[in-house]
Every structure is written in C-alpha cells, then in structure tokens.
Design a protein around this motif. Structure first.
Motif, short mmCIF file in Angstrom:
data_model
loop_
_atom_site.label_atom_id
_atom_site.label_comp_id
_atom_site.label_asym_id
_atom_site.label_seq_id
_atom_site.Cartn_x
_atom_site.Cartn_y
_atom_site.Cartn_z
N ALA A 424 -90.98 48.36 -26.21
CA ALA A 424 -91.58 47.07 -26.56
C ALA A 424 -91.95 46.29 -25.32
O ALA A 424 -93.01 45.63 -25.28
CB ALA A 424 -90.61 46.27 -27.43
N TYR A 425 -91.11 46.35 -24.29
CA TYR A 425 -91.43 45.64 -23.04
C TYR A 425 -92.64 46.27 -22.35
O TYR A 425 -93.49 45.55 -21.81
CB TYR A 425 -90.22 45.67 -22.11
N GLU A 426 -92.73 47.60 -22.36
CA GLU A 426 -93.89 48.26 -21.77
C GLU A 426 -95.18 47.88 -22.51
O GLU A 426 -96.22 47.65 -21.88
CB GLU A 426 -93.70 49.78 -21.80
N GLU A 427 -95.11 47.82 -23.84
CA GLU A 427 -96.29 47.42 -24.61
C GLU A 427 -96.69 45.98 -24.28
O GLU A 427 -97.87 45.66 -24.19
CB GLU A 427 -96.01 47.56 -26.10
N HIS A 428 -95.68 45.12 -24.11
CA HIS A 428 -95.97 43.73 -23.75
C HIS A 428 -96.65 43.67 -22.38
O HIS A 428 -97.62 42.92 -22.20
CB HIS A 428 -94.68 42.92 -23.75
#
Length: 599
Positions: A424-428
């Motif tokens: 999720a952090y990478e997508e953000h």
C-alpha cells in the motif's frame, strides 16, 4: 545425591496419585515442587530422535533460543557423562551453517514466496494482471479522480456580523494568530508533570483555559461565517466543534467532580483533542503533511488483513483456553502475564508467541505431564478444577497447537500483513510520482472552485475554456498552443467531452468528465502511448457515487461540435436574440439551428 532425590520424588508422585482425593495432596505437590527446584532440571529440545531433532532445527530456524542449544551441544561429552563447558566448539560451525541456510535463506525465501503469491493474487483479483505498467498507473489515476468531489468556495456574506466573522477567519494574519494559539496550547500541555509546584500548575490551568476559550471563539467565528451546509460538509469542522465542547465541559467537570478515574479519562480525552488540532499546523508544511497522508493512506488498505489476523488470533485464543486453562504455573506459562486462564491474557500470550518472544519455552511448558521433575494432576472438567485448583498437567497437543500457530500466524499471516502495508505504501508513492499526482489534482480542485464556487460540478463552455487555459500548465500542455484557433478546435475534438444541459438550459461540461479527459491527454503526452484503457472493459470498472449527473440532461453533442455551436450561436444572437453580455444560447434554438445546418 541427585539419584536419591529422583527416586524419592518418584515415590512421592505415586503417593500423590493415591492420595489425590485426600486433603493432603496439596502438601505433597508442594514437596515435589521443592524437589524439582532442588534438582534444577529444565526440559530443553534435543536430538534424541527424529521428531526432537526436527523440532530443535525448526526452533533454530526461527532464531529462538538457538544460542542456548549451541552451548548445551558444545558442552556434551557423551552418554552418562558430566557436561563440560565448551568441550567441543566445532559444533558452532554446524549451528551457524544451519542458521544461515535455515533462517536467512530458506525461511526468508518461504516468506518471500508467500508475499509474492499474495501480490500476484491481489493483481489477479483486481484484474490488473493483464495490464502493463502504464495501464496500471492510469487505472490508479482514474480511481483517484473518481474519488474527487468539487469543493465549495466560501462566499462573502451580506450580514455585517457574518462579514466580521468571515474576515477574522479568512484573513491571513488572523489565520496565523489562530495557529500560534494552537502551538502555545501544545506548549502549555507539555509543561504538565506530576508532583509539580501547586502555584505553577494553577498558572498552567488558567493559561490552558484561556487558550481553549480563544480556540472556541475562532470555531464560533467559522460557524457564523459559513453557511450551515458548507460548515457541516467539512469533517474537520464537525470534529472541531465537538472537541471544543468536550474541552469546555472538562474544565467545569474537573472542578466539581471527585471521581478520580472519570476525571483522568475525561482529561486525557480533552488533551488528545487539543493536540489533534495541531493537524492545522501540519497542513502548512507539505513534507510533514505528505508523511502523515502516507501513513493514513496505508491503514485502510491493511484493514482486511487485520480482520483476518484478529479472526485467527481469536480462534487460537479460544482453543488455548480450552486446552491449557487449568495448568500448573511454570517458568514461561506462569500465573502472572503468560497463561490461558482469561481471554485477554491468553490473547496477549499468543501475541508474544507471534513476536517470537520465548515461544518455544511456552511450548515446552504446555506439554509437561506427570514425570520425575514435574508434579501435576489430570484435570478434565470444571469439577476437577474446583477440587484441585490450578495444578493441571499439560498435553502433547501443545506441540501441534504452538507449531501451527507459529507457522500460520507468525510466518504467514503476520508477514502478509506487513507485505500489505508495504504494498500500500509503494502504491501511494507511485501515485505521488505518477503522471498526475494528488497535489496536481488538489490544484485542479482549487481552480475548479473558482469557476464553480457552489460545487455543482458543472461548467459552461466559457468557464471551461478559461479553466482549461489555466489548468494547461498543471497538466503539461503548453498554454500558448491553445491560443491558436486550429489547435483549440483539435484540442476540443481530442477531449471528446460530452455536453450536458442544466436546469437553466445552458450547455456545458461535468466535473469528472473534464478532469478525466484532461488527465488522459496529459498521461498520453508524458508516455507517448494511446492505449491506456484495457481491452477488457470490465477491468477497473468500479462504480463510484456520481449522483450529481441526474440533475443534468445529456445532449447528443460533444466538445468536438463546439466550433459549430459557437459559430451558430453568434449568428443567432445577431439575428434572433439581440442579447448582449454573457449567457449561452437557449438549447431549443441551438438544436433547431444545428438541424437546419445538417439539412
């Protein structure tokens, strides 16, 4: 001496089994415990058989207690021989090689395989497995756009009192003053300590109360300056007005109530609300705001995995309470903070197991049965527990229980949870670095609000063209190119925006259509690709709430017809309407003119 003690202990255990129904059994058990402590014997994993060897190597691979096993192995001299410290240090090579292969290589490869499989399954579930990187990025941008809603712009009120409140809220100097008040309140709260001088604490109380009332005055000004619908449409305003009332109530309750627990809880809530208002200061610093938004954007993506974690933890907690609730306290499964007697402590015990905190010691304690170095009684039901108390034996099921929990929860579920957070952090981060970031979309919202202050999600052609000229810089389109009439016509055709009619019979464009098509052109210019949409239309076809569309009537025309519409509008204005100033042609006259032109 140790041999005599062991034989004496065996005799005492036999007598304890014969006298378990008598009143002397507790005394006998206490004798056995004393002997066990005198012997100083502890059960540790070993290599006596295949099962023990596999269990010991699994413990080593989880990095739990492997140094203790190494020390005991190096001290071993042979069967029935007294151990000698560091007798054979070559065993360190065996342990270090297996630790490197088992833990650093195989175990991490297993975790990596699980995480990779999870990510592939997630992409397949979303339908993104057949898309390339550009198409995936475009899908994420589309979802970000569909989540946007037009912002309402505050209008200067007509009432004099509301005008004064509006100036107090909107003026830049007053805004800085309110932020300084919030900062001073935070400093004041940080100065509270236990056992401080009474006069100094009283001065802090009065200062804090004054600052709370000043913040209440600012919130009241915002409430007066804005319309009720606009005020309560913004979630921070609702939190502020509820929070400030809690703070004011806390000031008066603390002076009148003598309930210590209630006062502490209410004070803690009041302090938390006051500190929460620092978010208004954080919003002034883009770097800090980005960090907080990254954290908050990750949490919703992990909620489903957190729910799965809780379900598995709940199941194993109940199993543990049924298996080990009546066990005799030992070194690791004690009667203080690691046991299965109550639900909360049982769940906390499993959380410690999940963090590899002495989990193997708890496994060993859970499988203890009657033996020379451990005295216990078999407790099968609640009646036995009432008679014997917490003196129950363990069960060999403990092996399966703790190993399954460690494999399923610690190695799989917990790592999947971490993987979901990282993903999720990478997508953000990808969204922040994409062709259109969230900050660019926020700039678009700000510009849109200048032409649509009421947030109706509708712009006429003239408003749209002014907006597109200003928005060109944000989306990477050269503003000078749009001044060329030919480029303007081509630009409108490329946008292919659907025209809608509002209740005033004016034609124009809707919010999401404009933002989506402008963004598509920007992404196309950046990557030089035109096939952003997937071949399968069902991919990414998530429905979003766009109820505002029902207030506008769809026309058979799009932005490519605007050149002809503008030309006919001018002719008809000159020949029929004779009207000056702004405003668009009535839609019925326009339809008639277009029909005549087509004939």
């Amino acid at each position: 001496m140790a041999y005599l003690l062991q034989n004496y202990q065996k005799d005492i255990i036999i007598n304890a089994l014969e006298l378990r129904r008598s009143s002397h059994w507790k005394f006998i058990l206490n004798q056995i415990v004393w002997i066990m402590e005198a012997l100083g014997q502890t059960q540790t994993p070993g290599f006596d058989n295949v099962f023990d060897s596999a269990l010991s190597l699994f413990v080593i691979s989880t990095s739990e207690g492997w140094l203790l096993l190494l020390e005991e192995t190096m001290a071993a001299k042979g069967l029935d021989k007294v151990p000698e410290e560091n007798h054979d240090r070559t065993w360190a090579i065996y342990y270090q090689v297996f630790f490197f292969i088992g833990n650093l290589c195989m175990l991490n490869m297993f975790i990596g395989l699980v995480v990779n499989t999870y990510q592939e399954a997630k992409l397949k579930a979303q339908g993104y497995d057949t898309l390339d990187e550009n198409q995936r990025e475009w899908q994420h941008i589309k979802h970000s756009i569909f989540k946007l809603t037009p912002k309402t712009k505050s209008q200067i009120p007509l009432n004099q009192i509301r005008v004064l409140a509006f100036k107090l809220v909107k003026n830049q100097y007053w805004k800085r003053l309110w932020l300084i008040i919030i900062f001073l309140d935070t400093i004041c709260l940080s100065l509270y300590i236990h056992r401080q001088d009474k006069n100094f604490r009283l001065a802090l109380d009065y200062t804090n109360q004054i600052l709370i009332y000043i913040q209440a005055f600012e919130i009241v000004c915002r409430f007066i300056a804005k319309d009720l619908k606009m005020f309560f449409k913004d979630l921070p305003n609702i939190i502020d007005i509820i929070g400030i009332w809690i703070c004011i109530i806390q000031i008066h309750i603390i002076q009148s109530s003598d309930d210590f627990f209630f006062n502490r809880c209410f004070t803690a809530l009041s302090v938390a609300i006051q500190l929460l208002r620092n978010y208004r200061i954080i919003k002034r610093f883009n770097a800090i705001e980005t960090l907080f938004q990254s954290i908050f954007s990750v949490i919703p993506s992990a909620l489903s995995m957190m729910y799965i974690m809780f379900i598995i933890l709940f199941i194993f907690t109940n199993l543990g309470m049924n298996l080990f609730a009546f066990m005799r306290p030992q070194k690791f499964l004690n009667d203080f903070d690691s046991h299965f007697r109550t639900f909360t402590t049982a769940m906390f015990t499993l959380v410690k197991v999940a963090s590899s905190e002495q989990w193997f010691g708890q496994l060993i304690d859970s499988v203890h049965v009657i033996q020379p170095d451990f005295a216990c009684l078999v407790i099968n039901n609640y009646d036995d527990f009432q008679e014997h108390g917490f003196n129950g034996c363990g069960s060999l099921i403990g092996y399966a229980y703790f190993l399954l929990f460690h494999l399923i929860f610690s190695l799989v579920i917990l790592n999947l949870f971490i993987a979901s957070l990282i993903n999720a952090y990478e997508e953000h981060c990808k969204q922040e670095q994409s062709a259109i970031s969230k900050y660019q979309l926020n700039d678009v919202l700000r510009l849109w609000a200048q032409y649509d202050p009421l947030g109706k999600a509708f712009l006429t052609y003239k408003q749209f063209w002014k907006l597109s000229s200003e928005i060109a810089i944000i989306f990477g389109v050269n503003q000078q190119d749009l001044l060329n009439p030919a480029n303007k016509t081509n630009f409108l055709k490329a946008l292919n925006l659907q025209l809608y009619e509002n209740e005033e019979q004016l034609i124009g464009f809707l919010f999401h259509d404009v933002i989506l098509n402008l963004t598509r052109i920007s992404v196309t210019l950046k990557y030089g690709v035109s096939n952003l949409e997937p071949n399968d239309e069902s991919v990414g076809a998530k429905k979003y709430n766009q109820n505002y569309r029902k207030f506008y009537k769809r026309t058979p025309y799009n932005s490519g017809h605007m050149g002809a519409i503008i030309f006919l509008q001018k002719k008809i204005r000159m020949l029929i309407n004779k009207k000056k100033g702004g405003g668009f042609l009535q839609i019925e006259d326009l339809k008639k003119a277009l029909s005549e032109q087509q004939q």
